[in-house]
Structures are given as structure tokens and as C-alpha cells.
Design an enzyme around this catalytic site. Structure first.
Site, PDB file in Angstrom:
ATOM      1  N   THR A   1       0.829  -1.208   0.000  1.00 35.18           N
ATOM      2  CA  THR A   1       0.000   0.000   0.000  1.00 35.18           C
ATOM      3  C   THR A   1       0.864   1.259   0.000  1.00 35.18           C
ATOM      4  O   THR A   1       0.339   2.369  -0.011  1.00 35.18           O
ATOM      5  CB  THR A   1      -0.931   0.012   1.220  1.00 35.18           C
ATOM      6  OG1 THR A   1      -0.141  -0.131   2.412  1.00 35.18           O
ATOM      7  CG2 THR A   1      -1.927  -1.141   1.154  1.00 35.18           C
TER       8      THR A   1
ATOM      9  N   SER B   1       2.826   5.206   9.129  1.00 37.31           N
ATOM     10  CA  SER B   1       2.153   4.493   8.052  1.00 37.31           C
ATOM     11  C   SER B   1       1.950   5.463   6.895  1.00 37.31           C
ATOM     12  O   SER B   1       2.201   6.666   7.010  1.00 37.31           O
ATOM     13  CB  SER B   1       0.786   3.955   8.512  1.00 37.31           C
ATOM     14  OG  SER B   1      -0.109   5.024   8.776  1.00 37.31           O
ATOM     15  N   LYS B   2       1.451   4.922   5.792  1.00 40.37           N
ATOM     16  CA  LYS B   2       1.115   5.784   4.658  1.00 40.37           C
ATOM     17  C   LYS B   2       0.043   6.789   5.069  1.00 40.37           C
ATOM     18  O   LYS B   2       0.086   7.964   4.669  1.00 40.37           O
ATOM     19  CB  LYS B   2       0.624   4.918   3.499  1.00 40.37           C
ATOM     20  CG  LYS B   2       0.221   5.712   2.255  1.00 40.37           C
ATOM     21  CD  LYS B   2      -0.374   4.804   1.193  1.00 40.37           C
ATOM     22  CE  LYS B   2      -0.917   5.614   0.023  1.00 40.37           C
ATOM     23  NZ  LYS B   2      -1.594   4.761  -0.976  1.00 40.37           N
ATOM     24  N   GLN B   3      -0.923   6.341   5.886  1.00 38.60           N
ATOM     25  CA  GLN B   3      -2.018   7.220   6.302  1.00 38.60           C
ATOM     26  C   GLN B   3      -1.533   8.391   7.165  1.00 38.60           C
ATOM     27  O   GLN B   3      -2.148   9.444   7.196  1.00 38.60           O
ATOM     28  CB  GLN B   3      -3.079   6.411   7.059  1.00 38.60           C
ATOM     29  CG  GLN B   3      -3.911   5.478   6.201  1.00 38.60           C
ATOM     30  CD  GLN B   3      -3.126   4.267   5.715  1.00 38.60           C
ATOM     31  OE1 GLN B   3      -2.234   3.787   6.413  1.00 38.60           O
ATOM     32  NE2 GLN B   3      -3.463   3.766   4.536  1.00 38.60           N
TER      33      GLN B   3
END
Length: 300
Positions: free
Chosen positions: A18, A235-237
């Protein structure tokens, strides 16, 4: 650095494509690699590419390049979950034959009000429409499922009120993480799993599925996760910065420091092989035992 892996210990690193690797995911990769190599074990890489809508084009290849740039060599071929749908369906078919799964059409609003699934659709089977598939846990009693975590100590959850009847295939037809990870751990003969504490609550679900499939479960150890100044897991978020290959040596030094191994200042700037060799000589699980999180800013 020459290592001859054996079969008594088979570990794995299983990223989701992701996004690219960041400092948090590198810490998990380094710890699991050190633990496997120190035990003369195999270290496998599995790409958990089960959720195409969330995947980032090119992320899988970028993850593998990042591992290589940091000297984290793996054994055998990389496994891609997207190529194993037949195995997941075969497992569902076997559980259905044994009447251990059932369809569920509960909506998100109802599910958000529950701590664990209450078995509504087991008592009121849906007549039509898209359904998820849930696995059964004991219908009565409060039997505990316990395990001894390699890092976090004794962990227990109540099967009915905490584990609950969890999803193995989603309403959209995609296979759920809990199903795929267990089927793949069995197929690869995984014996040890070191991963982040954010997955600690998932472990009893996976152990329940191992039990239903009458397969030996790995020993689990849950590492502290790296968190940003707001206390959020990288994280990516949360906009964690991707690793830069040109900073591989510095990245590894930071990971060893965050793993509480206290690498000496003179190792700053050493090549990756030197850093990993030092890490092998100094790695021990007790360094991070019982830690749940590590501030991103904790490294000088």
C-alpha cells in the site's frame, strides 16, 4: 557475512504494497531478519497483496528494492498472496463442509456498535444479497484463548466476547487477511513470527483458525511500533516518509538504536553488512520485551 539457514526456524516478513517501506516497517524487517538469522533460520518475504483498491502501483517492487538496498536478503522466492486465491477458496470450502462458517450481511453501522460479532446472522441467515463469510467460535461459555508472546508475555482473549465470529471473506468477495495469513503460514511452514504490536489483537483470531485447521501455529512475538509526535503509528495514512536507499546505512543504524541495542557512535556511516553483522552479535529479544511503542524522535 555468510549464513547457512536451517529449517528449524522459518520466519517471514509480510508487507502490504500500500506504500513504500518507512522507518517503522524497516524496524520490523530488521528485527525479524536478525531473529531468524541468529537462530540459523530461514527468512521469507511474502507480499500481502490481497486488497487491490488499497495497493499503490509499483509499491511491491519498491519494497523489495528497499530490502535489498539495506542488505536484508531473503530465502527462496517471494510469495504473492494474489497468486494463492485457489488455496484460500479450498480452505473456505473445507470449513464450509465442516459447517464452521456462515454468511453474514450485517452493515457497517451495526458492526461498529459491537465489541465482537454477536452471531446475529448465524441465528438469522440472510436471504439474499452480497454476504461476508464468518467463522464460528463457541456459542456458549467464556473459554479463553491464551498464548505466550515471545516479547509481550502471556496474552488472553475470551473467544466469544473478544475474538468473536470474524470474517474470512469480505462482502466484496476479497479474501480477508485473517484467512490468507493462516493459510500461507501453514503452506510455508512458518515457525516464528515477529511483527508489530498493532497486530497483537489479531493473533487470537489466527490461533483459533490454526486450531480449526488442525495445524501447528507459529510462535508469535510482537514488536513495539514506531509512532510520530502525535502518538500515531508510522504508516502511509500518517504520511510516514519512505526510506531512501542512499541513506540505507543511516536507516539501519536508527533501526538498531530503536531496537534498544545501543550501537556505538562509530558505527554511524558503516556499510549495511557491517551494521547487520554487529546487530547479529548483539540482538536479543529482551531488549524490546514488553515495549508497545517507540517515539520516532527517540534517536539522537
Amino acid at each position: 557475512m555468510t549464513i547457512t539457514p536451517g529449517a528449524d526456524y522459518i520466519g517471514r516478513f509480510a508487507p502490504s504494497p500500500t506504500g513504500e517501506l518507512h522507518q517503522g516497517s524497516l524496524l520490523t524487517a530488521v528485527a525479524s531478519w536478525l531473529d531468524a538469522r541468529q537462530h540459523h533460520g530461514q527468512w521469507l518475504v511474502r507480499m500481502e497483496d490481497l486488497d487491490p483498491p488499497r495497493e499503490q502501483p509499483g509499491a511491491a517492487e519498491a519494497i523489495l528494492r528497499a530490502l535489498e538496498a539495506h542488505g536484508l536478503e531473503w530465502d527462496g522466492e517471494v510469495m504473492y498472496q494474489s497468486e494463492h486465491h485457489d488455496a484460500y477458496q479450498a480452505c473456505l470450502d473445507e470449513l464450509a463442509r465442516r459447517e464452521l462458517i456462515y454468511p453474514c450481511n450485517c452493515n457497517r453501522q451495526r458492526l461498529q456498535s459491537l465489541t465482537a460479532y454477536d452471531g446475529h446472522c448465524l441465528q438469522h441467515p440472510p436471504a439474499s444479497g452480497p454476504v461476508a463469510l464468518r467463522v464460528k467460535t463457541p456459542a456458549s461459555g467464556e473459554d479463553e484463548l491464551c498464548f505466550d508472546d515471545l516479547l509481550q508475555g502471556r496474552q488472553c482473549q475470551q473467544l466469544r466476547s473478544e475474538v468473536g465470529d470474524f470474517v474470512l471473506r469480505r462482502k466484496d468477495g476479497l479474501y480477508a487477511y485473517q484467512l490468507a495469513v493462516v493459510v500461507d503460514d501453514i503452506a510455508q511452514g512458518i515457525t516464528h513470527v515477529l511483527r508489530g504490536c498493532d497486530l497483537l489483537d489479531s493473533t487470537p483470531r489466527q490461533l483459533w483458525l490454526f486450531r480449526l485447521l488442525q495445524a501447528p501455529a507459529p510462535q508469535f512475538g510482537h514488536l513495539p511500533v514506531v509512532v510520530n509526535p502525535e502518538g500515531q503509528k508510522l504508516s502511509k495514512q500518517t504520511f510516514a516518509a519512505p526510506l531512501q536507499a542512499v541513506q540505507a546505512s543511516h536507516n539501519l543504524w536508527l533501526a538498531l538504536h530503536r531496537l534498544q541495542l545501543q550501537p556505538p557512535p562509530e558505527l554511524r556511516g558503516a556499510d549495511c553488512q557491517t551494521l547487520l553483522a554487529w546487530g547479529l552479535n548483539h540482538w536479543h529479544r529482551g531488549a524490546v520485551a514488553a515495549l508497545r511503542s517507540l517515539p520516532e524522535s527517540s534517536v539522537p
